[in-house]
Design a protein around this motif. Sequence first.
Motif, PDB file in Angstrom:
ATOM      1  N   LEU A 159       0.802  -1.214   0.000  1.00 26.48           N
ATOM      2  CA  LEU A 159       0.000   0.000   0.000  1.00 26.48           C
ATOM      3  C   LEU A 159       0.839   1.270   0.000  1.00 26.48           C
ATOM      4  N   PRO A 160       0.350   2.335  -0.669  1.00 27.32           N
ATOM      5  CA  PRO A 160       0.973   3.645  -0.541  1.00 27.32           C
ATOM      6  C   PRO A 160       0.576   4.272   0.788  1.00 27.32           C
ATOM      7  N   GLY A 161       1.230   5.353   1.147  1.00 25.87           N
ATOM      8  CA  GLY A 161       0.889   6.038   2.380  1.00 25.87           C
ATOM      9  C   GLY A 161      -0.163   7.105   2.146  1.00 25.87           C
ATOM     10  N   THR A 162      -1.399   6.826   2.487  1.00 27.54           N
ATOM     11  CA  THR A 162      -2.486   7.789   2.342  1.00 27.54           C
ATOM     12  C   THR A 162      -3.347   7.752   3.608  1.00 27.54           C
ATOM     13  N   LYS A 163      -4.277   8.702   3.712  1.00 20.22           N
ATOM     14  CA  LYS A 163      -5.193   8.706   4.854  1.00 20.22           C
ATOM     15  C   LYS A 163      -6.028   7.426   4.879  1.00 20.22           C
ATOM     16  N   GLN A 164      -6.378   6.942   3.692  1.00 21.59           N
ATOM     17  CA  GLN A 164      -7.232   5.760   3.589  1.00 21.59           C
ATOM     18  C   GLN A 164      -6.522   4.476   4.013  1.00 21.59           C
ATOM     19  N   THR A 165      -5.194   4.450   3.872  1.00 15.31           N
ATOM     20  CA  THR A 165      -4.470   3.211   4.187  1.00 15.31           C
ATOM     21  C   THR A 165      -3.907   3.196   5.606  1.00 15.31           C
ATOM     22  N   THR A 166      -3.948   4.331   6.297  1.00 17.09           N
ATOM     23  CA  THR A 166      -3.455   4.378   7.668  1.00 17.09           C
ATOM     24  C   THR A 166      -4.298   3.479   8.576  1.00 17.09           C
ATOM     25  N   ASN A 167      -3.624   2.593   9.301  1.00 18.75           N
ATOM     26  CA  ASN A 167      -4.280   1.653  10.214  1.00 18.75           C
ATOM     27  C   ASN A 167      -5.337   0.791   9.512  1.00 18.75           C
ATOM     28  N   MET A 168      -5.115   0.497   8.236  1.00 14.17           N
ATOM     29  CA  MET A 168      -6.063  -0.347   7.517  1.00 14.17           C
ATOM     30  C   MET A 168      -6.171  -1.726   8.159  1.00 14.17           C
ATOM     31  N   ILE A 169      -5.034  -2.277   8.578  1.00 17.17           N
ATOM     32  CA  ILE A 169      -5.061  -3.567   9.274  1.00 17.17           C
ATOM     33  C   ILE A 169      -5.064  -3.262  10.767  1.00 17.17           C
ATOM     34  N   SER A 170      -6.261  -3.024  11.261  1.00 16.20           N
ATOM     35  CA  SER A 170      -6.472  -2.650  12.660  1.00 16.20           C
ATOM     36  C   SER A 170      -6.459  -3.891  13.553  1.00 16.20           C
ATOM     37  N   ARG A 171      -6.550  -3.665  14.841  1.00 14.86           N
ATOM     38  CA  ARG A 171      -6.640  -4.768  15.800  1.00 14.86           C
ATOM     39  C   ARG A 171      -7.807  -5.687  15.450  1.00 14.86           C
ATOM     40  N   GLU A 172      -8.951  -5.081  15.100  1.00 11.78           N
ATOM     41  CA  GLU A 172     -10.140  -5.853  14.786  1.00 11.78           C
ATOM     42  C   GLU A 172      -9.942  -6.693  13.521  1.00 11.78           C
ATOM     43  N   ARG A 173      -9.311  -6.122  12.532  1.00  9.66           N
ATOM     44  CA  ARG A 173      -9.092  -6.860  11.287  1.00  9.66           C
ATOM     45  C   ARG A 173      -8.028  -7.935  11.451  1.00  9.66           C
ATOM     46  N   LEU A 174      -7.011  -7.691  12.261  1.00  7.72           N
ATOM     47  CA  LEU A 174      -6.026  -8.737  12.551  1.00  7.72           C
ATOM     48  C   LEU A 174      -6.716  -9.955  13.161  1.00  7.72           C
ATOM     49  N   ALA A 175      -7.691  -9.701  14.013  1.00  3.21           N
ATOM     50  CA  ALA A 175      -8.404 -10.798  14.682  1.00  3.21           C
ATOM     51  C   ALA A 175      -9.259 -11.599  13.715  1.00  3.21           C
ATOM     52  N   MET A 176      -9.555 -11.033  12.538  1.00  2.00           N
ATOM     53  CA  MET A 176     -10.350 -11.747  11.539  1.00  2.00           C
ATOM     54  C   MET A 176      -9.523 -12.774  10.765  1.00  2.00           C
ATOM     55  N   LEU A 177      -8.200 -12.648  10.799  1.00  2.00           N
ATOM     56  CA  LEU A 177      -7.338 -13.594  10.096  1.00  2.00           C
ATOM     57  C   LEU A 177      -7.300 -14.926  10.844  1.00  2.00           C
ATOM     58  N   PRO A 178      -7.171 -16.033  10.133  1.00  2.00           N
ATOM     59  CA  PRO A 178      -6.994 -17.325  10.808  1.00  2.00           C
ATOM     60  C   PRO A 178      -5.697 -17.328  11.615  1.00  2.00           C
ATOM     61  N   GLU A 179      -5.651 -18.122  12.669  1.00  2.00           N
ATOM     62  CA  GLU A 179      -4.420 -18.232  13.463  1.00  2.00           C
ATOM     63  C   GLU A 179      -3.262 -18.768  12.642  1.00  2.00           C
ATOM     64  N   SER A 180      -3.563 -19.460  11.557  1.00  3.14           N
ATOM     65  CA  SER A 180      -2.531 -20.033  10.695  1.00  3.14           C
ATOM     66  C   SER A 180      -2.046 -19.067   9.619  1.00  3.14           C
ATOM     67  N   ALA A 181      -2.569 -17.837   9.612  1.00  2.00           N
ATOM     68  CA  ALA A 181      -2.239 -16.882   8.543  1.00  2.00           C
ATOM     69  C   ALA A 181      -0.892 -16.213   8.776  1.00  2.00           C
ATOM     70  N   TYR A 182      -0.289 -15.799   7.660  1.00  2.00           N
ATOM     71  CA  TYR A 182       0.933 -15.010   7.685  1.00  2.00           C
ATOM     72  C   TYR A 182       0.635 -13.628   7.121  1.00  2.00           C
ATOM     73  N   LEU A 183       1.319 -12.614   7.664  1.00  2.00           N
ATOM     74  CA  LEU A 183       1.144 -11.239   7.201  1.00  2.00           C
ATOM     75  C   LEU A 183       2.494 -10.700   6.735  1.00  2.00           C
ATOM     76  N   ILE A 184       2.503 -10.080   5.554  1.00  2.00           N
ATOM     77  CA  ILE A 184       3.731  -9.505   4.996  1.00  2.00           C
ATOM     78  C   ILE A 184       3.444  -8.063   4.598  1.00  2.00           C
ATOM     79  N   ASN A 185       4.333  -7.141   4.967  1.00  2.00           N
ATOM     80  CA  ASN A 185       4.131  -5.729   4.648  1.00  2.00           C
ATOM     81  C   ASN A 185       5.373  -5.119   4.020  1.00  2.00           C
ATOM     82  N   VAL A 186       5.208  -4.594   2.789  1.00  2.00           N
ATOM     83  CA  VAL A 186       6.289  -3.861   2.119  1.00  2.00           C
ATOM     84  C   VAL A 186       5.811  -2.465   1.699  1.00  2.00           C
ATOM     85  N   GLY A 187       4.632  -2.068   2.194  1.00  2.00           N
ATOM     86  CA  GLY A 187       4.060  -0.782   1.785  1.00  2.00           C
ATOM     87  C   GLY A 187       4.462   0.343   2.709  1.00  2.00           C
TER      88      GLY A 187
END
Length: 322
Positions: free
Chosen positions: A204-232
């Motif tokens: 993701l680029p750095g914009t107002k819309q992308t700030t905190n896009m992956i919030s605490r609540e959304r992290l909890a929606m991922l399966p426990e077996s999921a992996y997260l990678i960030n290069v944005g």
Amino acid sequence: MNIAVVNSFMNDAHREKIRAAAAAHQMNVAFYTSVDEALPHMADVDIIYAAATGGGHKLAQAAPHLKWFCSVSAGVDPILRAGVLPESCLVSNSSGAYGVTIAEHLVMVTLMLLRRYPEYDAFIRSHTWRNDLQLRSILGSRVTIVGTGDIGTRYAERIQSFQPAAIIGINRTGRKRSPVYDEVVKQDELESYLPKTDILVLCLPGTKQTTNMISRERLAMLPESAYLINVGRGNSIDQTALVEALNAGRLAGAALDVMAKEPIPEDDPLWTAKNVILTPHCSGKMTLAYTRDKTVAMFCEDLEHFVKQEPLVHAVKRDLGY
């Protein structure tokens, strides 16, 4: 017109290419290796070709006649956020130059996570000989890529050969620009895909819309077996919540090349989070020859359009930030 080129990666071939492009239109070009070196010479500059990060806003602020800021970097949020550009100033970036190098980084860390490199590395460092960890594969995995521009799409093209179950793209418009995606949906549909995601990749680029896009609540929606990678951008994730999820085993692992604060503070718990691969914002940069050559070619291409008063190929929409 006067052009200021401010960067330290140029070789003789790059400088000659830019000189020739400028001379063809009777433009003057000056080369500087740092912002500090360039700042005293900005008064009569019309075009700046430099990184938007690391002091780019200072250059723009010191150039009252600036007509075009061409960013060596893909992200331009630092200069837009600073509010120093004249209203009529054009902005372009080098999105398209970084896809190759960052996509290869993404493939590398994806495989490292799936093959449990952080854990095996810990074994080896403690002189423990163990080789029985159960591994996973891209084969059959559900991959969700948030940000389907050059970087996300290059990554999708490369992992397609590993035969994932699905490659889902998430972007602002829901527009499918490449057949490599099985499906592309709008950002407001992200939450319905998180529970079905094995590998979540943020480009993701750095914009107002992308700030905190992956919030605490959304992290909890991922399966426990999921992996997260960030290069944005580091601020697209609630980093505190991510560390908590990793340490509690509510997420299988993460690979971060960007963080909320860089460099990472010495006492930040991110350093010691479980199953995390940290790299110092090095997936892009100017460390690959292809990237350096490509960004120079892009600048010279758009210089022709600028002179002819044509739309820039690599223009940034200031209202969107990319």
